[in-house]
Design a protein around this motif. Structure first.
Motif, PDB file in Angstrom:
ATOM      1  N   LYS A 172      -7.857 -23.493  -8.704  1.00 32.61           N
ATOM      2  CA  LYS A 172      -8.043 -24.863  -9.194  1.00 32.61           C
ATOM      3  C   LYS A 172      -6.853 -25.700  -8.706  1.00 32.61           C
ATOM      4  O   LYS A 172      -5.914 -25.995  -9.443  1.00 32.61           O
ATOM      5  N   PRO A 173      -6.867 -26.051  -7.412  1.00 33.09           N
ATOM      6  CA  PRO A 173      -5.703 -26.739  -6.842  1.00 33.09           C
ATOM      7  C   PRO A 173      -5.558 -28.144  -7.410  1.00 33.09           C
ATOM      8  O   PRO A 173      -6.554 -28.792  -7.729  1.00 33.09           O
ATOM      9  N   PRO A 174      -4.331 -28.626  -7.553  1.00 33.09           N
ATOM     10  CA  PRO A 174      -3.061 -27.922  -7.248  1.00 33.09           C
ATOM     11  C   PRO A 174      -2.495 -27.155  -8.443  1.00 33.09           C
ATOM     12  O   PRO A 174      -1.367 -26.670  -8.393  1.00 33.09           O
ATOM     13  N   GLU A 175      -3.285 -27.050  -9.525  1.00 37.30           N
ATOM     14  CA  GLU A 175      -2.766 -26.413 -10.741  1.00 37.30           C
ATOM     15  C   GLU A 175      -2.504 -24.928 -10.542  1.00 37.30           C
ATOM     16  O   GLU A 175      -1.447 -24.411 -10.921  1.00 37.30           O
ATOM     17  N   TYR A 176      -3.459 -24.223  -9.963  1.00 37.50           N
ATOM     18  CA  TYR A 176      -3.264 -22.790  -9.692  1.00 37.50           C
ATOM     19  C   TYR A 176      -4.203 -22.346  -8.585  1.00 37.50           C
ATOM     20  O   TYR A 176      -5.187 -23.018  -8.250  1.00 37.50           O
ATOM     21  N   TYR A 177      -3.849 -21.175  -8.011  1.00 41.65           N
ATOM     22  CA  TYR A 177      -4.585 -20.632  -6.871  1.00 41.65           C
ATOM     23  C   TYR A 177      -4.966 -19.179  -7.153  1.00 41.65           C
ATOM     24  O   TYR A 177      -4.328 -18.490  -7.934  1.00 41.65           O
ATOM     25  N   GLY A 178      -6.000 -18.734  -6.458  1.00 38.23           N
ATOM     26  CA  GLY A 178      -6.546 -17.409  -6.730  1.00 38.23           C
ATOM     27  C   GLY A 178      -5.614 -16.283  -6.342  1.00 38.23           C
ATOM     28  O   GLY A 178      -5.180 -15.483  -7.177  1.00 38.23           O
ATOM     29  N   ASN A 179      -5.297 -16.173  -5.052  1.00 33.52           N
ATOM     30  CA  ASN A 179      -4.455 -15.087  -4.559  1.00 33.52           C
ATOM     31  C   ASN A 179      -3.574 -15.649  -3.451  1.00 33.52           C
ATOM     32  O   ASN A 179      -4.047 -15.887  -2.345  1.00 33.52           O
ATOM     33  N   ILE A 180      -2.319 -15.876  -3.749  1.00 32.03           N
ATOM     34  CA  ILE A 180      -1.408 -16.532  -2.806  1.00 32.03           C
ATOM     35  C   ILE A 180      -0.758 -15.480  -1.907  1.00 32.03           C
ATOM     36  O   ILE A 180       0.014 -14.638  -2.379  1.00 32.03           O
ATOM     37  N   LEU A 181      -1.084 -15.529  -0.611  1.00 38.63           N
ATOM     38  CA  LEU A 181      -0.459 -14.607   0.339  1.00 38.63           C
ATOM     39  C   LEU A 181       1.007 -14.979   0.555  1.00 38.63           C
ATOM     40  O   LEU A 181       1.399 -16.136   0.417  1.00 38.63           O
ATOM     41  N   LYS A 182       1.817 -13.971   0.899  1.00 42.05           N
ATOM     42  CA  LYS A 182       3.230 -14.183   1.230  1.00 42.05           C
ATOM     43  C   LYS A 182       3.437 -13.729   2.674  1.00 42.05           C
ATOM     44  O   LYS A 182       3.381 -12.532   2.958  1.00 42.05           O
ATOM     45  N   LEU A 183       3.684 -14.683   3.563  1.00 38.27           N
ATOM     46  CA  LEU A 183       3.694 -14.372   4.991  1.00 38.27           C
ATOM     47  C   LEU A 183       4.989 -14.774   5.691  1.00 38.27           C
ATOM     48  O   LEU A 183       4.997 -15.009   6.904  1.00 38.27           O
ATOM     49  N   ALA A 184       6.095 -14.853   4.977  1.00 38.62           N
ATOM     50  CA  ALA A 184       7.375 -15.112   5.642  1.00 38.62           C
ATOM     51  C   ALA A 184       7.659 -13.999   6.647  1.00 38.62           C
ATOM     52  O   ALA A 184       7.473 -12.814   6.350  1.00 38.62           O
ATOM     53  N   LYS A 185       8.124 -14.367   7.836  1.00 41.60           N
ATOM     54  CA  LYS A 185       8.311 -13.379   8.893  1.00 41.60           C
ATOM     55  C   LYS A 185       9.513 -12.476   8.676  1.00 41.60           C
ATOM     56  O   LYS A 185       9.630 -11.437   9.331  1.00 41.60           O
ATOM     57  N   ASP A 186      10.423 -12.872   7.771  1.00 36.99           N
ATOM     58  CA  ASP A 186      11.564 -12.010   7.469  1.00 36.99           C
ATOM     59  C   ASP A 186      11.301 -11.135   6.248  1.00 36.99           C
ATOM     60  O   ASP A 186      12.221 -10.553   5.679  1.00 36.99           O
ATOM     61  N   ASP A 187      10.044 -11.021   5.850  1.00 32.64           N
ATOM     62  CA  ASP A 187       9.621 -10.193   4.731  1.00 32.64           C
ATOM     63  C   ASP A 187       8.560  -9.233   5.254  1.00 32.64           C
ATOM     64  O   ASP A 187       8.230  -9.247   6.441  1.00 32.64           O
ATOM     65  N   TYR A 188       8.033  -8.396   4.405  1.00 29.12           N
ATOM     66  CA  TYR A 188       7.030  -7.434   4.849  1.00 29.12           C
ATOM     67  C   TYR A 188       5.785  -7.432   3.957  1.00 29.12           C
ATOM     68  O   TYR A 188       4.958  -6.519   4.027  1.00 29.12           O
ATOM     69  N   ALA A 189       5.626  -8.469   3.121  1.00 28.96           N
ATOM     70  CA  ALA A 189       4.491  -8.493   2.199  1.00 28.96           C
ATOM     71  C   ALA A 189       3.166  -8.533   2.945  1.00 28.96           C
ATOM     72  O   ALA A 189       2.211  -7.826   2.584  1.00 28.96           O
ATOM     73  N   GLY A 190       3.076  -9.351   3.986  1.00 30.94           N
ATOM     74  CA  GLY A 190       1.831  -9.444   4.745  1.00 30.94           C
ATOM     75  C   GLY A 190       1.501  -8.150   5.449  1.00 30.94           C
ATOM     76  O   GLY A 190       0.339  -7.726   5.500  1.00 30.94           O
ATOM     77  N   ALA A 191       2.516  -7.504   6.014  1.00 32.85           N
ATOM     78  CA  ALA A 191       2.294  -6.244   6.737  1.00 32.85           C
ATOM     79  C   ALA A 191       1.794  -5.157   5.800  1.00 32.85           C
ATOM     80  O   ALA A 191       0.853  -4.419   6.130  1.00 32.85           O
ATOM     81  N   GLU A 192       2.408  -5.045   4.615  1.00 31.57           N
ATOM     82  CA  GLU A 192       1.971  -4.002   3.684  1.00 31.57           C
ATOM     83  C   GLU A 192       0.567  -4.280   3.156  1.00 31.57           C
ATOM     84  O   GLU A 192      -0.221  -3.348   2.974  1.00 31.57           O
ATOM     85  N   PHE A 193       0.245  -5.547   2.920  1.00 34.17           N
ATOM     86  CA  PHE A 193      -1.092  -5.882   2.430  1.00 34.17           C
ATOM     87  C   PHE A 193      -2.141  -5.560   3.494  1.00 34.17           C
ATOM     88  O   PHE A 193      -3.180  -4.974   3.203  1.00 34.17           O
ATOM     89  N   LEU A 194      -1.867  -5.928   4.746  1.00 38.67           N
ATOM     90  CA  LEU A 194      -2.817  -5.613   5.813  1.00 38.67           C
ATOM     91  C   LEU A 194      -2.946  -4.104   5.987  1.00 38.67           C
ATOM     92  O   LEU A 194      -4.064  -3.593   6.180  1.00 38.67           O
ATOM     93  N   TRP A 195      -1.829  -3.374   5.916  1.00 42.07           N
ATOM     94  CA  TRP A 195      -1.903  -1.913   6.037  1.00 42.07           C
ATOM     95  C   TRP A 195      -2.782  -1.342   4.921  1.00 42.07           C
ATOM     96  O   TRP A 195      -3.636  -0.478   5.167  1.00 42.07           O
ATOM     97  N   CYS A 196      -2.575  -1.840   3.700  1.00 42.59           N
ATOM     98  CA  CYS A 196      -3.324  -1.336   2.552  1.00 42.59           C
ATOM     99  C   CYS A 196      -4.823  -1.566   2.734  1.00 42.59           C
ATOM    100  O   CYS A 196      -5.650  -0.686   2.464  1.00 42.59           O
ATOM    101  N   MET A 197      -5.195  -2.744   3.199  1.00 41.30           N
ATOM    102  CA  MET A 197      -6.615  -3.057   3.395  1.00 41.30           C
ATOM    103  C   MET A 197      -7.190  -2.346   4.622  1.00 41.30           C
ATOM    104  O   MET A 197      -8.381  -2.021   4.645  1.00 41.30           O
ATOM    105  N   THR A 198      -6.364  -2.085   5.618  1.00 41.03           N
ATOM    106  CA  THR A 198      -6.817  -1.271   6.748  1.00 41.03           C
ATOM    107  C   THR A 198      -7.134   0.140   6.279  1.00 41.03           C
ATOM    108  O   THR A 198      -8.148   0.743   6.685  1.00 41.03           O
ATOM    109  N   GLN A 199      -6.269   0.698   5.419  1.00 47.22           N
ATOM    110  CA  GLN A 199      -6.553   1.996   4.807  1.00 47.22           C
ATOM    111  C   GLN A 199      -7.873   1.948   4.043  1.00 47.22           C
ATOM    112  O   GLN A 199      -8.693   2.873   4.118  1.00 47.22           O
ATOM    113  N   SER A 200      -8.081   0.873   3.304  1.00 44.08           N
ATOM    114  CA  SER A 200      -9.305   0.716   2.521  1.00 44.08           C
ATOM    115  C   SER A 200     -10.544   0.728   3.404  1.00 44.08           C
ATOM    116  O   SER A 200     -11.604   1.215   2.998  1.00 44.08           O
ATOM    117  N   ALA A 201     -10.397   0.209   4.624  1.00 46.17           N
ATOM    118  CA  ALA A 201     -11.525   0.164   5.568  1.00 46.17           C
ATOM    119  C   ALA A 201     -11.638   1.432   6.406  1.00 46.17           C
ATOM    120  O   ALA A 201     -12.515   1.532   7.272  1.00 46.17           O
TER     121      ALA A 201
END
Length: 427
Positions: A172-201
């Motif tokens: 319900k923008p801008p009040e809240y969002y469903g699932n906010i991805l974290k994609l800063a390049k000096d972090d690893y949140a996006g990489a771990e999430f993609l790895w997890c979903m690749t495992q799922s597939a």
């Protein structure tokens, strides 16, 4: 009567010949929160009282700093005797010859079967040697706002499709969002999430020998699904967000769902109790299977100057008076890996008892999952890939620049191959 780690600690006799005076055990850990740091100091004090002549010297540092400190300490012949670190750090330390085996302590504690089934073999054994012990575990789970899910008239999400539908309904923008991805390049949140979903597939980033498998249908499917989450349910600013930002986003009510550990709920229970009352969790989204992922905080025995007393102190970390009381200093932040510990004390904690689905989902994921990138056992490829920023860069281009998934996955596979070739050439 001595139990568990306390009994095990008595099995390690002091050296028959030792220089006169005080013996020192140097202990590094990254439990920087005051409550955890103070508890570890108390453990050390009790160990000293039970073992006259031994002094435990503690140095506390951030998780990130450990990876920089140990190579410098090794070069200066100043490694600690015992250390708590991220599970993946045991691999480069072992390759460098900087670790003693934890097998004697493992045997004294009751062997691999004294821990969560399969955990030791999957997460603590490298090149047929026991390189670490699990101090505690947690896992990625699917945390959601049950009040918003109920308002949308939706059941607890199970599949990828369920989760996308739920995230859309709880945006319900801008009040809240469903699932906010974290994609800063000096972090690893996006990489771990993609790895997890690749495992799922049913897919993998690379095989046991480090040969890249990234340019594959499971990776493309996972990237497409994450792109839908990112475009439709994440809101602005995802290129600058890091995994640690999830705490404030959930506590403020800005984020309705997240794929993270139970620590999100544990911190909310302390800092945002009104939000915490509306949080629950289930397994990670499922395609072929749920995306099982284990996260392990490891105890290792670096090649310091007092290996004999170090073994005794490491065993004492699992003693009845040390282990479970430590895990409940911040409820839901840490889960027991040692099965001889008093589980009733853990589950009877009032915060933990209030979230049975969270506990079940976490422990199910730990038992079935592996650490990110460790699909075929511990390997030296996972950390360089997951922390390289390659995957966050790819996801940013797909989501923010509307680049074709197939093209971006193929280009990233080539970059990953060059990275892993350089690692293989040094092994």
């Amino acid at each position: 009567m001595l139990k568990g780690g306390a009994a095990a600690a008595t099995l390690f006799a002091a050296p028959a010949v030792r220089a006169q005076g005080e013996r020192k055990v140097v202990f590094w850990h990254s439990y920087t929160q005051k409550i955890r740091s103070d508890f570890m100091r108390g453990v050390a004090d009790r160990f000293q009282a039970a073992n006259p002549g031994i002094k435990v010297e503690i140095e506390v540092m951030s998780w990130a700093a450990f990876g920089q400190r140990w190579p410098a300490a090794r070069a200066a012949n100043a490694l600690p005797d015992v250390a708590i670190t991220l599970g993946r750090n045991a691999i480069p330390m072992s390759i460098a010859g900087a670790l003693h085996s934890t097998e004697p302590v493992l045997k004294a504690l009751g062997g691999p079967e004294a821990f969560i089934p399969g955990l030791i073999e999957k997460s603590c054994k490298f090149n047929d040697a026991y390189v670490s012990l699990p101090h505690y575990v947690h896992s990625f789970i699917n945390v959601y706002r049950k009040d918003r899910l109920a308002a949308a008239g939706l059941p607890v999400p199970v599949t990828w499709e369920d989760n996308l539908k739920a995230a859309l309904a709880m945006t319900k923008p801008p009040e809240y969002y469903g699932n906010i991805l974290k994609l800063a390049k000096d972090d690893y949140a996006g990489a771990e999430f993609l790895w997890c979903m690749t495992q799922s597939a049913g897919g993998h980033f690379y095989d046991a020998k480090g040969q890249v498998l990234f340019d594959s249908e499971p990776v493309r499917q996972a990237a497409e699904w994450l792109a839908e989450i990112g475009r439709k349910t994440s809101g602005p600013g995802i290129a600058n967000l890091r995994l640690a930002d999830t705490f404030s986003l959930v506590n403020s009510g800005k984020q309705s769902m997240c794929n993270d550990s139970a620590a999100i709920i544990g911190v909310a229970a302390q800092d945002a109790p009104d939000v915490a009352r509306n949080l629950d969790a289930t397994l990670m989204p499922s395609k072929v299977t749920p995306g099982y992922q284990t996260n392990l905080i490891a105890a290792v025995l670096p090649k310091g100057r007092n290996s004999e007393d170090a073994q005794k102190f490491l065993a004492y970390l699992f003693a009845e008076e040390s282990y479970m009381p430590f895990l409940t200093t911040i409820p839901l932040f840490m889960f027991p890996a040692y099965r001889k510990a008093d589980m009733k004390r853990f589950t009877d904690n009032p915060v933990i008892a209030a979230y049975p689905n969270v506990v079940k989902s976490t422990l199910d994921s730990v038992e079935r999952g592996v650490m990110a990138g460790m699909d075929f056992g511990l390997n030296p490829f996972a950390a360089p890939v997951l922390t390289s920023g390659l995957i966050e860069d790819m996801l940013q281009r797909i989501i923010l620049n509307d680049r074709p998934v197939r093209q971006e996955v193929a280009a990233t596979a080539e970059k990953m191959d060059r990275l892993l070739q350089s690692i293989r050439s040094r092994l």
